[in-house]
Write a protein that holds these residues in place. Structure first.
Motif, PDB file in Angstrom:
ATOM      1  N   ALA A   1       7.963 -18.063  49.399  1.00  0.00           N
ATOM      2  CA  ALA A   1       8.083 -19.510  49.610  1.00  0.00           C
ATOM      3  C   ALA A   1       8.776 -20.173  48.427  1.00  0.00           C
ATOM      4  CB  ALA A   1       6.701 -20.122  49.835  1.00  0.00           C
ATOM      5  N   LEU A   2       8.455 -19.718  47.213  1.00  0.00           N
ATOM      6  CA  LEU A   2       9.106 -20.259  46.019  1.00  0.00           C
ATOM      7  C   LEU A   2      10.598 -19.945  46.020  1.00  0.00           C
ATOM      8  CD1 LEU A   2       9.250 -21.523  43.227  1.00  0.00           C
ATOM      9  CD2 LEU A   2       8.413 -19.352  42.264  1.00  0.00           C
ATOM     10  N   GLU A   3      10.962 -18.711  46.385  1.00  0.00           N
ATOM     11  CA  GLU A   3      12.368 -18.328  46.432  1.00  0.00           C
ATOM     12  C   GLU A   3      13.138 -19.202  47.423  1.00  0.00           C
ATOM     13  OE1 GLU A   3      12.422 -14.202  47.332  1.00  0.00           O
ATOM     14  OE2 GLU A   3      11.693 -13.563  45.348  1.00  0.00           O
ATOM     15  N   GLU A   4      12.548 -19.457  48.584  1.00  0.00           N
ATOM     16  CA  GLU A   4      13.210 -20.303  49.579  1.00  0.00           C
ATOM     17  C   GLU A   4      13.348 -21.730  49.066  1.00  0.00           C
ATOM     18  OE1 GLU A   4      14.655 -19.455  52.450  1.00  0.00           O
ATOM     19  OE2 GLU A   4      14.242 -17.390  51.850  1.00  0.00           O
ATOM     20  N   ALA A   5      12.306 -22.218  48.377  1.00  0.00           N
ATOM     21  CA  ALA A   5      12.364 -23.575  47.836  1.00  0.00           C
ATOM     22  C   ALA A   5      13.432 -23.686  46.754  1.00  0.00           C
ATOM     23  CB  ALA A   5      10.997 -23.962  47.267  1.00  0.00           C
ATOM     24  N   GLU A   6      13.563 -22.648  45.943  1.00  0.00           N
ATOM     25  CA  GLU A   6      14.583 -22.657  44.891  1.00  0.00           C
ATOM     26  C   GLU A   6      15.983 -22.612  45.489  1.00  0.00           C
ATOM     27  OE1 GLU A   6      14.254 -22.813  41.456  1.00  0.00           O
ATOM     28  OE2 GLU A   6      12.183 -23.358  41.878  1.00  0.00           O
ATOM     29  N   LYS A   7      16.158 -21.834  46.559  1.00  0.00           N
ATOM     30  CA  LYS A   7      17.466 -21.790  47.232  1.00  0.00           C
ATOM     31  C   LYS A   7      17.818 -23.151  47.811  1.00  0.00           C
ATOM     32  CE  LYS A   7      17.280 -16.883  48.534  1.00  0.00           C
ATOM     33  NZ  LYS A   7      17.177 -15.936  49.674  1.00  0.00           N
ATOM     34  N   ALA A   8      16.830 -23.786  48.450  1.00  0.00           N
ATOM     35  CA  ALA A   8      17.079 -25.100  49.043  1.00  0.00           C
ATOM     36  C   ALA A   8      17.399 -26.123  47.955  1.00  0.00           C
ATOM     37  CB  ALA A   8      15.854 -25.547  49.849  1.00  0.00           C
ATOM     38  N   LYS A   9      16.698 -26.043  46.851  1.00  0.00           N
ATOM     39  CA  LYS A   9      16.955 -26.964  45.739  1.00  0.00           C
ATOM     40  C   LYS A   9      18.364 -26.761  45.182  1.00  0.00           C
ATOM     41  CE  LYS A   9      15.375 -28.118  41.073  1.00  0.00           C
ATOM     42  NZ  LYS A   9      14.444 -27.780  39.975  1.00  0.00           N
ATOM     43  N   LYS A  10      18.758 -25.500  45.033  1.00  0.00           N
ATOM     44  CA  LYS A  10      20.095 -25.213  44.523  1.00  0.00           C
ATOM     45  C   LYS A  10      21.166 -25.739  45.474  1.00  0.00           C
ATOM     46  CE  LYS A  10      23.017 -21.417  42.872  1.00  0.00           C
ATOM     47  NZ  LYS A  10      23.120 -19.951  42.663  1.00  0.00           N
ATOM     48  N   ALA A  11      20.934 -25.577  46.788  1.00  0.00           N
ATOM     49  CA  ALA A  11      21.898 -26.069  47.778  1.00  0.00           C
ATOM     50  C   ALA A  11      22.004 -27.590  47.704  1.00  0.00           C
ATOM     51  CB  ALA A  11      21.475 -25.631  49.178  1.00  0.00           C
ATOM     52  N   ARG A  12      20.854 -28.272  47.543  1.00  0.00           N
ATOM     53  CA  ARG A  12      20.883 -29.739  47.427  1.00  0.00           C
ATOM     54  C   ARG A  12      21.637 -30.172  46.179  1.00  0.00           C
ATOM     55  NH1 ARG A  12      15.433 -29.228  48.785  1.00  0.00           N
ATOM     56  NH2 ARG A  12      14.842 -29.643  46.613  1.00  0.00           N
ATOM     57  N   GLU A  13      21.379 -29.478  45.071  1.00  0.00           N
ATOM     58  CA  GLU A  13      22.056 -29.825  43.817  1.00  0.00           C
ATOM     59  C   GLU A  13      23.558 -29.620  43.932  1.00  0.00           C
ATOM     60  OE1 GLU A  13      20.073 -27.363  41.030  1.00  0.00           O
ATOM     61  OE2 GLU A  13      18.402 -28.758  40.698  1.00  0.00           O
ATOM     62  N   GLU A  14      23.968 -28.525  44.588  1.00  0.00           N
ATOM     63  CA  GLU A  14      25.405 -28.285  44.775  1.00  0.00           C
ATOM     64  C   GLU A  14      26.021 -29.351  45.665  1.00  0.00           C
ATOM     65  OE1 GLU A  14      25.559 -24.354  46.309  1.00  0.00           O
ATOM     66  OE2 GLU A  14      25.367 -23.369  44.328  1.00  0.00           O
ATOM     67  N   GLU A  15      25.300 -29.766  46.724  1.00  0.00           N
ATOM     68  CA  GLU A  15      25.802 -30.804  47.615  1.00  0.00           C
ATOM     69  C   GLU A  15      25.909 -32.138  46.876  1.00  0.00           C
ATOM     70  OE1 GLU A  15      27.353 -32.615  50.874  1.00  0.00           O
ATOM     71  OE2 GLU A  15      26.993 -30.462  50.564  1.00  0.00           O
ATOM     72  N   GLU A  16      24.902 -32.454  46.063  1.00  0.00           N
ATOM     73  CA  GLU A  16      24.941 -33.699  45.293  1.00  0.00           C
ATOM     74  C   GLU A  16      26.081 -33.669  44.272  1.00  0.00           C
ATOM     75  OE1 GLU A  16      21.084 -33.989  43.620  1.00  0.00           O
ATOM     76  OE2 GLU A  16      20.104 -34.544  45.515  1.00  0.00           O
ATOM     77  N   ALA A  17      26.283 -32.501  43.648  1.00  0.00           N
ATOM     78  CA  ALA A  17      27.385 -32.385  42.687  1.00  0.00           C
ATOM     79  C   ALA A  17      28.733 -32.559  43.385  1.00  0.00           C
ATOM     80  CB  ALA A  17      27.322 -31.030  41.983  1.00  0.00           C
ATOM     81  N   LYS A  18      28.862 -31.982  44.580  1.00  0.00           N
ATOM     82  CA  LYS A  18      30.107 -32.119  45.350  1.00  0.00           C
ATOM     83  C   LYS A  18      30.346 -33.577  45.715  1.00  0.00           C
ATOM     84  CE  LYS A  18      32.293 -30.679  49.684  1.00  0.00           C
ATOM     85  NZ  LYS A  18      32.112 -29.896  50.930  1.00  0.00           N
ATOM     86  N   ARG A  19      29.270 -34.256  46.169  1.00  0.00           N
ATOM     87  CA  ARG A  19      29.395 -35.664  46.536  1.00  0.00           C
ATOM     88  C   ARG A  19      29.775 -36.510  45.327  1.00  0.00           C
ATOM     89  NH1 ARG A  19      24.524 -36.443  47.996  1.00  0.00           N
ATOM     90  NH2 ARG A  19      24.798 -35.449  50.019  1.00  0.00           N
ATOM     91  N   ALA A  20      29.176 -36.178  44.179  1.00  0.00           N
ATOM     92  CA  ALA A  20      29.490 -36.928  42.956  1.00  0.00           C
ATOM     93  C   ALA A  20      30.946 -36.731  42.553  1.00  0.00           C
ATOM     94  CB  ALA A  20      28.553 -36.496  41.822  1.00  0.00           C
ATOM     95  N   ARG A  21      31.443 -35.495  42.704  1.00  0.00           N
ATOM     96  CA  ARG A  21      32.850 -35.237  42.393  1.00  0.00           C
ATOM     97  C   ARG A  21      33.776 -36.028  43.310  1.00  0.00           C
ATOM     98  NH1 ARG A  21      31.024 -29.887  41.983  1.00  0.00           N
ATOM     99  NH2 ARG A  21      31.932 -29.383  44.034  1.00  0.00           N
ATOM    100  N   GLU A  22      33.432 -36.027  44.599  1.00  0.00           N
ATOM    101  CA  GLU A  22      34.271 -36.748  45.556  1.00  0.00           C
ATOM    102  C   GLU A  22      34.265 -38.242  45.268  1.00  0.00           C
ATOM    103  OE1 GLU A  22      32.600 -35.610  49.259  1.00  0.00           O
ATOM    104  OE2 GLU A  22      33.686 -33.697  49.371  1.00  0.00           O
ATOM    105  N   GLU A  23      33.099 -38.791  44.948  1.00  0.00           N
ATOM    106  CA  GLU A  23      33.023 -40.212  44.622  1.00  0.00           C
ATOM    107  C   GLU A  23      33.782 -40.514  43.341  1.00  0.00           C
ATOM    108  OE1 GLU A  23      28.906 -41.123  44.438  1.00  0.00           O
ATOM    109  OE2 GLU A  23      28.611 -41.086  46.624  1.00  0.00           O
ATOM    110  N   GLY A  24      33.702 -39.602  42.380  1.00  0.00           N
ATOM    111  CA  GLY A  24      34.449 -39.783  41.132  1.00  0.00           C
ATOM    112  C   GLY A  24      35.952 -39.779  41.364  1.00  0.00           C
TER     113      GLY A  24
END
Length: 435
Positions: free
Chosen positions: A371-394
């Motif tokens: 369960a922790l591994e899945e949560a960490e994967k989901a967190k990493k995916a969210r962080e990558e998506e947020e970073a991508k969105r931030a780059r696009e907005e920038g």
């Protein structure tokens, strides 16, 4: 689950009934083991616990929420989780009074640091005497404070602090706690001979004695500072063999000898070149300076150490291990980031039962890891998506700034053209407007 709660756990019933049969059959003279308090935070837990108002008037009081956390081995196995960042959080429960004189004390609980904890405590406290639970806080006297305390990358300490005659004494050892995001059990065992054990996840991490590992009483023995090493004390483990004699003529063996294979060159002229001498080479018979062989020193006594003598200031206290009767258990922590799940609090007199609790909870250990591994994967995916969105907005903001800059440059060019050419400049504008 509390001993006085809605019922005992199946493990506790099985353990105690089995132990009772064993006691009965063997006519054992030992006292029956007892679970003083056990809290699994099942339904109804709030009736046993009192949330403190400490720091509430300052706006710095935190709170707990009843949850199994974001990942767990069993979603129905809930604990209480700190839920507000940068707050003091305090809660306590009254327990049946427990006196550990001539009895073993076992304090155990589990904690899961779900947050990326920057700085904060995860310890638990046992308290004696009367405690105003609504005002329970960092200034409330305690008999035992036990558990992790983390801050940055340097502090990963496991506290073991005991109170003796109104003063708190921390353990002298540098004990380390776990720092990952899984559930871990911490167990402190204190016995009537003043010995102790510290277990993490049911395995002994350290042990010792209150006499040596806390600076409560003066040490039994001290170094005899007046002692001096005897003149005949032999610290040399090996000595030269006195019976060995240097062979006759050993010192006359030269280090180098003329090369027997060398020959005088045919063109050598002794009148002009002098007397020819063969070049020298290392002498294979030369063995260096003579050294006698060494043998074991028959008088060797080892490295001399200052002897210890009885400390005249030491006065034994056979009740050194005895705490004031325990009446409350509490959690009082401050955390930069909230998110720690406390659970499975146990106070008893049987270390074996405590180990059984760990085994019971850890039957779901692998599920929790997954369960922790899945949560960490989901967190990493969210962080990558947020970073991508931030780059696009920038990039969008940069394009907007570039467009605005070009527009302002065009306006400035028009103004300069008008100033320079007057009416022609206005005709220029009209011409471009018609276009």
């Amino acid at each position: 689950m509390s001993k006085n709660g809605a019922g005992r756990s199946a493990l506790q019933q099985k353990f105690q009934s089995g132990a009772l049969v064993l006691v009965f059959l063997s006519i054992c003279t030992l006292s029956f083991s007892e679970v003083i308090f056990e809290e699994r935070f099942d339904d109804g837990w709030q009736s046993r616990w009192v949330k403190s108002d400490w720091k509430k008037s300052e706006g710095k009081a935190g709170s707990f929420k009843h949850t199994a956390g974001s990942w767990s081995g069993d979603p129905d196995d809930k604990g209480i989780q700190t839920s507000v960042d940068a707050r003091h959080t305090a809660i306590s429960a009254k327990i049946p009074e427990f006196n550990n004189k001539n009895r073993t004390l076992v304090l155990q609980y589990s904690i899961k640091f779900e947050q990326d904890i920057e700085c904060g405590g995860g310890y638990i406290k046992l308290m004696s005497g009367y405690v105003n639970q609504k005002k329970f806080g960092g200034d409330t006297p305690y008999s035992v404070m036990f558990g992790p305390d983390l801050c940055g990358t340097q502090t990963k300490k496991l506290h073991v602090i005991v109170s003796y005659q109104g003063q708190n004494y921390p353990i002298k050892k540098d004990l380390q706690c776990e720092t990952d995001k899984l559930t871990h059990f911490y167990t402190f065992v204190l016995r009537p001979d003043a010995s102790y054990s510290i277990l993490i996840d049911g395995r002994e991490r350290d042990s010792g004695s209150m006499y040596t590992d806390w600076d409560i009483l003066p040490p039994r023995k001290i170094k005899d500072l007046k002692a001096k090493k005897p003149l005949d004390w032999e610290e040399r483990e090996y000595i030269e063999d006195p019976d060995q004699v240097k062979p006759e003529g050993y010192d006359s063996i030269p280090r180098e000898i003329p090369d027997p294979k060398a020959k005088k060159p045919d063109t050598w002229d002794e009148d002009e070149d002098g007397i020819w001498r063969a070049p020298k080479i290392p002498n294979p018979a030369y063995k260096g300076p003579w050294k006698p062989k060494k043998i074991k020193n028959p008088n060797y006594k080892g490295k001399w150490k200052i002897p210890y003598i009885d400390n005249p200031e030491f006065e034994d206290d056979p009740d050194l291990y005895v705490l004031k009767p325990i009446k409350y258990v509490g959690i009082e922590v401050w955390q930069v980031k909230a998110g720690s799940v406390f659970d499975n609090i146990l106070i008893c007199d049987d270390p074996e039962y405590a180990k059984e609790v760990v085994k019971e909870i850890f039957t779901h250990r692998e599920i929790e890891k997954e369960a922790l591994e899945e949560a960490e994967k989901a967190k990493k995916a969210r962080e990558e998506e947020e970073a991508k969105r931030a780059r696009e907005e920038g990039e969008k903001r940069k394009r907007d700034r570039d467009y605005g800059r070009r527009h302002r440059d065009k306006e400035r060019y028009r103004d300069r053209y008008r100033d320079r050419y007057g009416k022609r400049g206005r005709d220029y504008d009209d011409y471009h407007d018609e276009l």
